[in-house]
Scaffold this motif. Structure first.
Motif, PDB file in Angstrom:
ATOM      1  N   ASN A 255     -24.825  73.928 113.711  1.00  0.00           N
ATOM      2  CA  ASN A 255     -24.229  74.287 112.433  1.00  0.00           C
ATOM      3  C   ASN A 255     -24.791  75.652 112.015  1.00  0.00           C
ATOM      4  O   ASN A 255     -26.008  75.823 111.899  1.00  0.00           O
ATOM      5  N   THR A 256     -23.917  76.629 111.819  1.00  0.00           N
ATOM      6  CA  THR A 256     -24.379  78.003 111.557  1.00  0.00           C
ATOM      7  C   THR A 256     -25.189  78.143 110.269  1.00  0.00           C
ATOM      8  O   THR A 256     -25.930  79.103 110.113  1.00  0.00           O
ATOM      9  N   GLN A 257     -25.067  77.162 109.359  1.00  0.00           N
ATOM     10  CA  GLN A 257     -25.823  77.222 108.107  1.00  0.00           C
ATOM     11  C   GLN A 257     -26.998  76.237 108.102  1.00  0.00           C
ATOM     12  O   GLN A 257     -27.507  75.879 107.043  1.00  0.00           O
ATOM     13  N   HIS A 258     -27.430  75.829 109.301  1.00  0.00           N
ATOM     14  CA  HIS A 258     -28.417  74.751 109.381  1.00  0.00           C
ATOM     15  C   HIS A 258     -29.713  75.064 108.634  1.00  0.00           C
ATOM     16  O   HIS A 258     -30.294  74.182 108.004  1.00  0.00           O
ATOM     17  N   LYS A 259     -30.176  76.302 108.681  1.00  0.00           N
ATOM     18  CA  LYS A 259     -31.444  76.636 108.016  1.00  0.00           C
ATOM     19  C   LYS A 259     -31.334  76.459 106.508  1.00  0.00           C
ATOM     20  O   LYS A 259     -32.162  75.802 105.877  1.00  0.00           O
ATOM     21  N   LEU A 260     -30.299  77.058 105.937  1.00  0.00           N
ATOM     22  CA  LEU A 260     -30.102  76.966 104.490  1.00  0.00           C
ATOM     23  C   LEU A 260     -29.910  75.517 104.058  1.00  0.00           C
ATOM     24  O   LEU A 260     -30.515  75.052 103.083  1.00  0.00           O
ATOM     25  N   LEU A 261     -29.068  74.785 104.782  1.00  0.00           N
ATOM     26  CA  LEU A 261     -28.759  73.409 104.390  1.00  0.00           C
ATOM     27  C   LEU A 261     -29.967  72.492 104.539  1.00  0.00           C
ATOM     28  O   LEU A 261     -30.185  71.607 103.697  1.00  0.00           O
TER      29      LEU A 261
ATOM     30  N   THR B 259     -20.090  85.232 104.752  1.00  0.00           N
ATOM     31  CA  THR B 259     -20.585  85.573 106.075  1.00  0.00           C
ATOM     32  C   THR B 259     -21.085  87.017 106.040  1.00  0.00           C
ATOM     33  O   THR B 259     -20.796  87.770 105.101  1.00  0.00           O
ATOM     34  N   ILE B 260     -21.810  87.398 107.072  1.00  0.00           N
ATOM     35  CA  ILE B 260     -22.272  88.789 107.163  1.00  0.00           C
ATOM     36  C   ILE B 260     -21.076  89.734 107.200  1.00  0.00           C
ATOM     37  O   ILE B 260     -21.089  90.802 106.575  1.00  0.00           O
ATOM     38  N   PHE B 261     -20.024  89.331 107.908  1.00  0.00           N
ATOM     39  CA  PHE B 261     -18.853  90.190 108.030  1.00  0.00           C
ATOM     40  C   PHE B 261     -18.171  90.377 106.676  1.00  0.00           C
ATOM     41  O   PHE B 261     -17.767  91.490 106.329  1.00  0.00           O
ATOM     42  N   GLN B 262     -18.051  89.313 105.910  1.00  0.00           N
ATOM     43  CA  GLN B 262     -17.452  89.421 104.573  1.00  0.00           C
ATOM     44  C   GLN B 262     -18.304  90.310 103.663  1.00  0.00           C
ATOM     45  O   GLN B 262     -17.788  91.172 102.948  1.00  0.00           O
ATOM     46  N   PHE B 263     -19.604  90.073 103.710  1.00  0.00           N
ATOM     47  CA  PHE B 263     -20.536  90.833 102.873  1.00  0.00           C
ATOM     48  C   PHE B 263     -20.493  92.315 103.233  1.00  0.00           C
ATOM     49  O   PHE B 263     -20.411  93.179 102.346  1.00  0.00           O
ATOM     50  N   ALA B 264     -20.516  92.625 104.528  1.00  0.00           N
ATOM     51  CA  ALA B 264     -20.501  94.021 104.975  1.00  0.00           C
ATOM     52  C   ALA B 264     -19.197  94.712 104.596  1.00  0.00           C
ATOM     53  O   ALA B 264     -19.200  95.879 104.179  1.00  0.00           O
ATOM     54  N   ASN B 265     -18.082  94.007 104.704  1.00  0.00           N
ATOM     55  CA  ASN B 265     -16.793  94.610 104.347  1.00  0.00           C
ATOM     56  C   ASN B 265     -16.742  94.962 102.867  1.00  0.00           C
ATOM     57  O   ASN B 265     -16.150  95.984 102.485  1.00  0.00           O
ATOM     58  N   GLU B 266     -17.375  94.146 102.031  1.00  0.00           N
ATOM     59  CA  GLU B 266     -17.432  94.472 100.600  1.00  0.00           C
ATOM     60  C   GLU B 266     -18.252  95.745 100.375  1.00  0.00           C
ATOM     61  O   GLU B 266     -17.884  96.603  99.565  1.00  0.00           O
ATOM     62  N   LEU B 267     -19.365  95.857 101.096  1.00  0.00           N
ATOM     63  CA  LEU B 267     -20.192  97.066 100.984  1.00  0.00           C
ATOM     64  C   LEU B 267     -19.418  98.298 101.459  1.00  0.00           C
ATOM     65  O   LEU B 267     -19.483  99.370 100.845  1.00  0.00           O
ATOM     66  N   ILE B 268     -18.693  98.142 102.571  1.00  0.00           N
ATOM     67  CA  ILE B 268     -17.917  99.257 103.137  1.00  0.00           C
ATOM     68  C   ILE B 268     -16.858  99.725 102.147  1.00  0.00           C
ATOM     69  O   ILE B 268     -16.696 100.932 101.911  1.00  0.00           O
ATOM     70  N   ASN B 269     -16.155  98.792 101.541  1.00  0.00           N
ATOM     71  CA  ASN B 269     -15.113  99.153 100.568  1.00  0.00           C
ATOM     72  C   ASN B 269     -15.701  99.872  99.362  1.00  0.00           C
ATOM     73  O   ASN B 269     -15.106 100.818  98.838  1.00  0.00           O
ATOM     74  N   GLN B 270     -16.898  99.427  98.933  1.00  0.00           N
ATOM     75  CA  GLN B 270     -17.546 100.075  97.792  1.00  0.00           C
ATOM     76  C   GLN B 270     -17.986 101.489  98.143  1.00  0.00           C
ATOM     77  O   GLN B 270     -17.832 102.422  97.345  1.00  0.00           O
TER      78      GLN B 270
ATOM     79  N   ASP C 134     -16.020  84.305 113.237  1.00  0.00           N
ATOM     80  CA  ASP C 134     -16.238  84.845 111.891  1.00  0.00           C
ATOM     81  C   ASP C 134     -17.347  84.149 111.114  1.00  0.00           C
ATOM     82  O   ASP C 134     -17.681  84.568 110.012  1.00  0.00           O
ATOM     83  N   ASP C 135     -17.911  83.069 111.666  1.00  0.00           N
ATOM     84  CA  ASP C 135     -18.833  82.227 110.889  1.00  0.00           C
ATOM     85  C   ASP C 135     -20.300  82.609 111.064  1.00  0.00           C
ATOM     86  O   ASP C 135     -21.168  81.746 111.211  1.00  0.00           O
ATOM     87  N   LEU C 136     -20.590  83.911 111.031  1.00  0.00           N
ATOM     88  CA  LEU C 136     -21.979  84.355 111.158  1.00  0.00           C
ATOM     89  C   LEU C 136     -22.582  84.529 109.764  1.00  0.00           C
ATOM     90  O   LEU C 136     -22.174  85.398 108.998  1.00  0.00           O
ATOM     91  N   TYR C 137     -23.582  83.682 109.459  1.00  0.00           N
ATOM     92  CA  TYR C 137     -24.247  83.736 108.157  1.00  0.00           C
ATOM     93  C   TYR C 137     -25.626  84.362 108.300  1.00  0.00           C
ATOM     94  O   TYR C 137     -26.203  84.402 109.394  1.00  0.00           O
TER      95      TYR C 137
END
Length: 401
Positions: free
Chosen positions: A56-62, A104-115, A142-145
């Protein structure tokens, strides 16, 4: 005495095939359950250790969340009397919404790029885009956290990049940019600071090769006979003009307009750092600029003066920079120069030639807009009189005539 267990409730699964992880509480033969609001696939659950598997890609947080809630319930039961325990057992499981899906990292990075693009910081946006594009070749879903980025992940990613024959400093740039993403995510409470992997995974750039060339090489490039108004002649002029203006970057050179000329001086704000520069327009530099006068809204006809937005403008300059480097390479080859000549050479060579001419490192640093020495002590030092830097530049220019 009340007891609490963690269980995967397989009585009912959700539409996505996941089951709820519940806390099962027992006291005096009465049992109730409370949802943790965490839902996982059966294949992602380790029933022996009562933890979520690495699959589970979120195993640490969960797992951190699960452990904390388990400890909280135990603490409440431990200090509760019999009446309070009975009240504690009353709530039955209510339909719960899953925990908020993290970016995800990809979602977060895309927001930074747009800004960054909105702020006209196109160069940084491109670095972020390049980092994400390369990361996607390693992690193809796409599920890289952020929780998945640990020492092991970084080590494997580094090996992946090295095997693709990517240069060390480019690898360093990609990893450093991921570190920037992680630090920003911590500040925005997207990932727990305790998971930060870069305290253990150290990044070190490799010392770059010398980019400066000797005076005789610059003199040869400056004086070689080239047909006037040909691409070779123009691109040599742009390179030499960069040198005359104390190593101004090609981006800043391209964007100069007549508004940047005041009282026989070039005043401009460096796009990369935001620092202001004030450079005397020496006769040699003025001669080149006069040749291109009136051809564009810019002082030089390099940048597209009809670009519809800043990103299109910068992409055009990036392409033209490659063209300049291509012609510099041809000129160097014709002159039998075995050193690589690029637009970066002008800035590095100006500093090297100035130093060999006897000018102090402090003066050279100020001319280039760099800090020299200790920041705390530097504030007590007077800036060099501008005329001293003007004279130094005049001396350096004459050495390549």
């Amino acid at each position: 005495m009340a007891t609490v267990k963690i269980i995967l409730d397989k009585r009912t699964n959700r539409s996505d095939g996941t089951y709820s992880i519940n806390f099962q509480i027992c006291h005096n033969r009465k049992t109730t359950t409370r949802s943790s609001k965490i839902y996982v696939l059966e294949s992602d659950w380790d029933n022996e250790s009562k933890t979520i598997k690495k699959s589970n890609t979120q195993h640490k947080l969960l797992n951190i969340k699960l452990k904390k809630e388990y400890a909280d319930i135990q603490s409440q039961l431990l200090i509760a009397d019999d009446v309070k325990v009975q009240e504690f057992l009353k709530p039955a499981i209510q339909p719960q919404k899953p925990i908020e899906i993290k970016k995800t990292i990809f979602q977060f990075a895309n927001e930074l790029i747009n800004q960054l693009k909105a702020d006209n910081k196109i160069g940084n946006a491109w670095v972020y885009e390049s980092t994400i594009n390369v990361l996607r070749t390693f992690y193809t879903t796409d599920d890289l956290y952020f929780e998945a980025i640990d020492y092991e992940f970084l080590t494997r990613y580094n090996s992946f990049l090295v095997k693709r024959n990517i240069k060390h400093n480019t690898v360093y740039l990609y990893l450093r940019t991921i570190r920037i993403f992680y630090n920003k995510a911590i500040k925005l409470k997207i990932v727990d600071k305790g998971l930060y992997p870069f305290d253990d995974y150290k990044l070190r750039p490799e010392k770059t090769k010398k980019r400066a060339v000797e005076t005789d090489i610059l003199k040869a490039i400056n004086n070689v006979e080239l047909p006037i108004d040909t691409p070779s002649w123009d691109n040599r002029n742009y390179f030499v003009l960069s040198f005359y203006l104390i190593g101004i970057s090609i981006v800043d050179l391209c964007l100069l307009t007549k508004e940047n000329i005041k009282g026989g001086r070039i005043l401009y704000k460096r796009r990369k750092t935001g620092k202001w520069y004030d450079i005397k327009l020496q006769a040699e530099a003025e001669e080149i600029l006069n040749h291109y006068k009136g051809r564009s809204k810019y002082l030089l006809p390099i940048a597209d003066d009809k670009a519809i937005n800043d990103e299109r403008l910068m992409r055009g300059i990036k392409y033209k920079t490659k063209v300049i480097n291509k012609y510099l390479s041809r000129i160097a080859k014709d002159l039998k120069i075995d050193q690589k000549i690029t637009t970066y050479t002008a800035r590095h060579s100006w500093a090297t030639i100035a130093k060999k001419a006897g000018f102090s490192i402090e003066l050279i640093a100020e001319a280039l807009g760099h800090e020299y020495g200790n920041r705390t002590t530097a504030v007590y030092l007077d800036n060099f009189d501008q005329s001293v830097i003007d004279d130094a530049n005049s001396t350096v220019i004459k050495l390549i005539q």
